[in-house]
Design a protein around this motif. Structure first.
Motif, PDB file in Angstrom:
ATOM      1  N   ARG A 122       0.812  -1.444   0.170  1.00 38.31           N
ATOM      2  CA  ARG A 122      -0.014  -0.116  -0.007  1.00 38.31           C
ATOM      3  C   ARG A 122       0.919   1.393  -0.099  1.00 38.31           C
ATOM      4  O   ARG A 122       0.389   2.077  -0.656  1.00 38.31           O
ATOM      5  CB  ARG A 122      -1.049  -0.006   1.289  1.00 38.31           C
ATOM      6  CG  ARG A 122      -2.247  -0.466   1.108  1.00 38.31           C
ATOM      7  CD  ARG A 122      -3.306  -0.247   2.170  1.00 38.31           C
ATOM      8  NE  ARG A 122      -2.582  -0.203   3.519  1.00 38.31           N
ATOM      9  CZ  ARG A 122      -3.379  -0.683   4.564  1.00 38.31           C
ATOM     10  NH1 ARG A 122      -4.443  -1.200   4.283  1.00 38.31           N
ATOM     11  NH2 ARG A 122      -2.754  -0.470   5.561  1.00 38.31           N
ATOM     12  N   ILE A 123       1.886   1.239   0.824  1.00 35.13           N
ATOM     13  CA  ILE A 123       2.788   2.574   0.830  1.00 35.13           C
ATOM     14  C   ILE A 123       3.337   2.525  -0.610  1.00 35.13           C
ATOM     15  O   ILE A 123       3.582   3.727  -1.114  1.00 35.13           O
ATOM     16  CB  ILE A 123       3.810   2.104   2.020  1.00 35.13           C
ATOM     17  CG1 ILE A 123       3.370   2.199   3.417  1.00 35.13           C
ATOM     18  CG2 ILE A 123       4.882   3.214   1.812  1.00 35.13           C
ATOM     19  CD1 ILE A 123       4.253   1.630   4.395  1.00 35.13           C
ATOM     20  N   ARG A 124       3.947   1.539  -1.311  1.00 40.59           N
ATOM     21  CA  ARG A 124       4.610   1.772  -2.425  1.00 40.59           C
ATOM     22  C   ARG A 124       3.701   2.492  -3.523  1.00 40.59           C
ATOM     23  O   ARG A 124       3.930   3.019  -4.105  1.00 40.59           O
ATOM     24  CB  ARG A 124       5.272   0.244  -2.836  1.00 40.59           C
ATOM     25  CG  ARG A 124       6.493   0.004  -2.320  1.00 40.59           C
ATOM     26  CD  ARG A 124       7.410  -1.006  -3.059  1.00 40.59           C
ATOM     27  NE  ARG A 124       8.871  -1.051  -2.293  1.00 40.59           N
ATOM     28  CZ  ARG A 124       9.064  -2.096  -1.641  1.00 40.59           C
ATOM     29  NH1 ARG A 124       8.035  -2.815  -1.212  1.00 40.59           N
ATOM     30  NH2 ARG A 124      10.417  -1.652  -1.092  1.00 40.59           N
ATOM     31  N   SER A 125       2.369   1.785  -3.448  1.00 38.31           N
ATOM     32  CA  SER A 125       1.406   2.086  -4.145  1.00 38.31           C
ATOM     33  C   SER A 125       0.916   3.500  -4.069  1.00 38.31           C
ATOM     34  O   SER A 125       1.016   4.501  -5.119  1.00 38.31           O
ATOM     35  CB  SER A 125      -0.133   1.399  -4.210  1.00 38.31           C
ATOM     36  OG  SER A 125       0.058   0.004  -4.561  1.00 38.31           O
ATOM     37  N   ALA A 126       0.924   4.038  -2.925  1.00 42.96           N
ATOM     38  CA  ALA A 126       0.735   5.549  -2.507  1.00 42.96           C
ATOM     39  C   ALA A 126       1.831   6.404  -3.106  1.00 42.96           C
ATOM     40  O   ALA A 126       1.780   7.471  -3.568  1.00 42.96           O
ATOM     41  CB  ALA A 126       0.484   5.616  -1.107  1.00 42.96           C
ATOM     42  N   LYS A 127       3.066   5.732  -2.966  1.00 42.90           N
ATOM     43  CA  LYS A 127       4.164   6.621  -3.387  1.00 42.90           C
ATOM     44  C   LYS A 127       4.362   6.928  -4.868  1.00 42.90           C
ATOM     45  O   LYS A 127       4.376   7.941  -5.417  1.00 42.90           O
ATOM     46  CB  LYS A 127       5.618   5.878  -3.154  1.00 42.90           C
ATOM     47  CG  LYS A 127       6.107   6.059  -1.838  1.00 42.90           C
ATOM     48  CD  LYS A 127       7.436   5.531  -1.536  1.00 42.90           C
ATOM     49  CE  LYS A 127       8.341   5.644  -0.250  1.00 42.90           C
ATOM     50  NZ  LYS A 127       9.273   4.953  -0.364  1.00 42.90           N
ATOM     51  N   ARG A 128       3.670   5.685  -5.785  1.00 37.28           N
ATOM     52  CA  ARG A 128       3.712   5.770  -7.243  1.00 37.28           C
ATOM     53  C   ARG A 128       2.704   6.869  -7.666  1.00 37.28           C
ATOM     54  O   ARG A 128       2.916   7.493  -8.500  1.00 37.28           O
ATOM     55  CB  ARG A 128       3.453   4.397  -7.764  1.00 37.28           C
ATOM     56  CG  ARG A 128       4.713   3.707  -8.068  1.00 37.28           C
ATOM     57  CD  ARG A 128       4.507   2.374  -8.691  1.00 37.28           C
ATOM     58  NE  ARG A 128       3.325   1.734  -8.181  1.00 37.28           N
ATOM     59  CZ  ARG A 128       3.659   0.527  -7.352  1.00 37.28           C
ATOM     60  NH1 ARG A 128       4.831   0.214  -6.972  1.00 37.28           N
ATOM     61  NH2 ARG A 128       2.735  -0.315  -6.980  1.00 37.28           N
ATOM     62  N   VAL A 129       1.422   6.670  -6.885  1.00 38.12           N
ATOM     63  CA  VAL A 129       0.216   7.670  -7.161  1.00 38.12           C
ATOM     64  C   VAL A 129       0.872   9.115  -6.982  1.00 38.12           C
ATOM     65  O   VAL A 129       0.715   9.917  -7.711  1.00 38.12           O
ATOM     66  CB  VAL A 129      -0.837   7.476  -6.433  1.00 38.12           C
ATOM     67  CG1 VAL A 129      -1.925   8.218  -6.506  1.00 38.12           C
ATOM     68  CG2 VAL A 129      -1.510   6.025  -6.799  1.00 38.12           C
ATOM     69  N   LYS A 130       1.406   9.152  -5.836  1.00 37.23           N
ATOM     70  CA  LYS A 130       1.894  10.587  -5.539  1.00 37.23           C
ATOM     71  C   LYS A 130       3.073  11.216  -6.370  1.00 37.23           C
ATOM     72  O   LYS A 130       3.077  12.220  -6.919  1.00 37.23           O
ATOM     73  CB  LYS A 130       2.363  10.690  -4.058  1.00 37.23           C
ATOM     74  CG  LYS A 130       3.009  12.112  -3.686  1.00 37.23           C
ATOM     75  CD  LYS A 130       3.250  12.396  -2.228  1.00 37.23           C
ATOM     76  CE  LYS A 130       3.815  13.506  -1.613  1.00 37.23           C
ATOM     77  NZ  LYS A 130       3.855  14.465  -2.275  1.00 37.23           N
ATOM     78  N   SER A 131       4.081  10.430  -6.856  1.00 37.62           N
ATOM     79  CA  SER A 131       4.974  10.661  -7.915  1.00 37.62           C
ATOM     80  C   SER A 131       4.325  11.017  -9.255  1.00 37.62           C
ATOM     81  O   SER A 131       5.110  11.679 -10.273  1.00 37.62           O
ATOM     82  CB  SER A 131       6.025   9.679  -7.880  1.00 37.62           C
ATOM     83  OG  SER A 131       5.582   8.621  -8.667  1.00 37.62           O
ATOM     84  N   LYS A 132       3.253  10.328  -9.618  1.00 38.15           N
ATOM     85  CA  LYS A 132       2.757  10.740 -10.818  1.00 38.15           C
ATOM     86  C   LYS A 132       2.007  12.054 -10.698  1.00 38.15           C
ATOM     87  O   LYS A 132       1.755  12.710 -11.727  1.00 38.15           O
ATOM     88  CB  LYS A 132       1.570   9.549 -11.388  1.00 38.15           C
ATOM     89  CG  LYS A 132       2.153   8.142 -11.758  1.00 38.15           C
ATOM     90  CD  LYS A 132       1.157   7.218 -11.927  1.00 38.15           C
ATOM     91  CE  LYS A 132       1.996   5.978 -12.548  1.00 38.15           C
ATOM     92  NZ  LYS A 132       0.993   4.710 -12.789  1.00 38.15           N
ATOM     93  N   ILE A 133       1.223  12.198  -9.708  1.00 37.20           N
ATOM     94  CA  ILE A 133       0.714  13.617  -9.292  1.00 37.20           C
ATOM     95  C   ILE A 133       1.722  14.647  -9.302  1.00 37.20           C
ATOM     96  O   ILE A 133       1.510  15.753  -9.873  1.00 37.20           O
ATOM     97  CB  ILE A 133      -0.054  13.557  -8.016  1.00 37.20           C
ATOM     98  CG1 ILE A 133      -1.360  12.662  -8.122  1.00 37.20           C
ATOM     99  CG2 ILE A 133      -0.563  14.815  -7.633  1.00 37.20           C
ATOM    100  CD1 ILE A 133      -1.987  12.267  -7.056  1.00 37.20           C
TER     101      ILE A 133
END
Length: 149
Positions: free
Chosen positions: A127-138
């Motif tokens: 979940r943490i990694r997914s949140a990081k990827r989403v944040k980096s795309k934003i």
């Protein structure tokens, strides 16, 4: 969870400053040789350097070592403060992120230390990694070229 990036940046800066100090210490050795021999070590021809100029160079190197040492100590202090603040975070996500990304512990050890199952810690880590990827795309949206859809 941008604290991990900040922490890693500070850690890299510390590594660079430590390497710079090693380089400056080598430069200081060369400056000492220059003071005693009066010759430039890199020059094959005997070039005389006046003692006052050699000492000025030596003093300048010593000053740069002092400045770099001070910056290094300041960065180490900042890193300690970041670590202390991160350790104070509540919540399993922060604990897992800290132990995984900063302490570099494997997930099974994190699960053991925190008293959770390995599968649960693995799910939280994902979940943490997914949140990081989403944040980096934003933070860094892909740029579309003109004329493309």
């Amino acid at each position: 969870m941008d604290f991990v990036r900040t922490y890693n940046d500070i850690t890299k800066e510390i590594e660079i400053l430590e390497l710079r100090l090693i380089d400056l210490e080598d430069e200081l050795k060369e400056a000492r040789k220059l003071c005693f021999s009066g010759r430039l070590p890199s020059d094959p021809l005997p070039v005389h350097v006046p003692l006052d100029k050699a000492l000025e160079y030596y003093d300048a190197v010593v000053q740069r070592i002092g400045e770099t040492s001070n910056r290094l100590e300041a960065k180490k202090l900042i890193r300690k403060k970041i670590e202390a603040n991160i350790r104070g975070f509540q919540g399993i996500e922060y604990q897992v992120a800290y132990m995984r990304d900063i302490e570099r512990k494997p997930l099974y050890k994190i699960a053991d230390e925190l008293g959770y199952s390995y599968d649960w810690i693995k799910k939280i880590s994902s979940r943490i990694r997914s949140a990081k990827r989403v944040k980096s795309k934003i933070d860094f949206p892909s740029v579309k070229q003109e004329g493309t859809f």
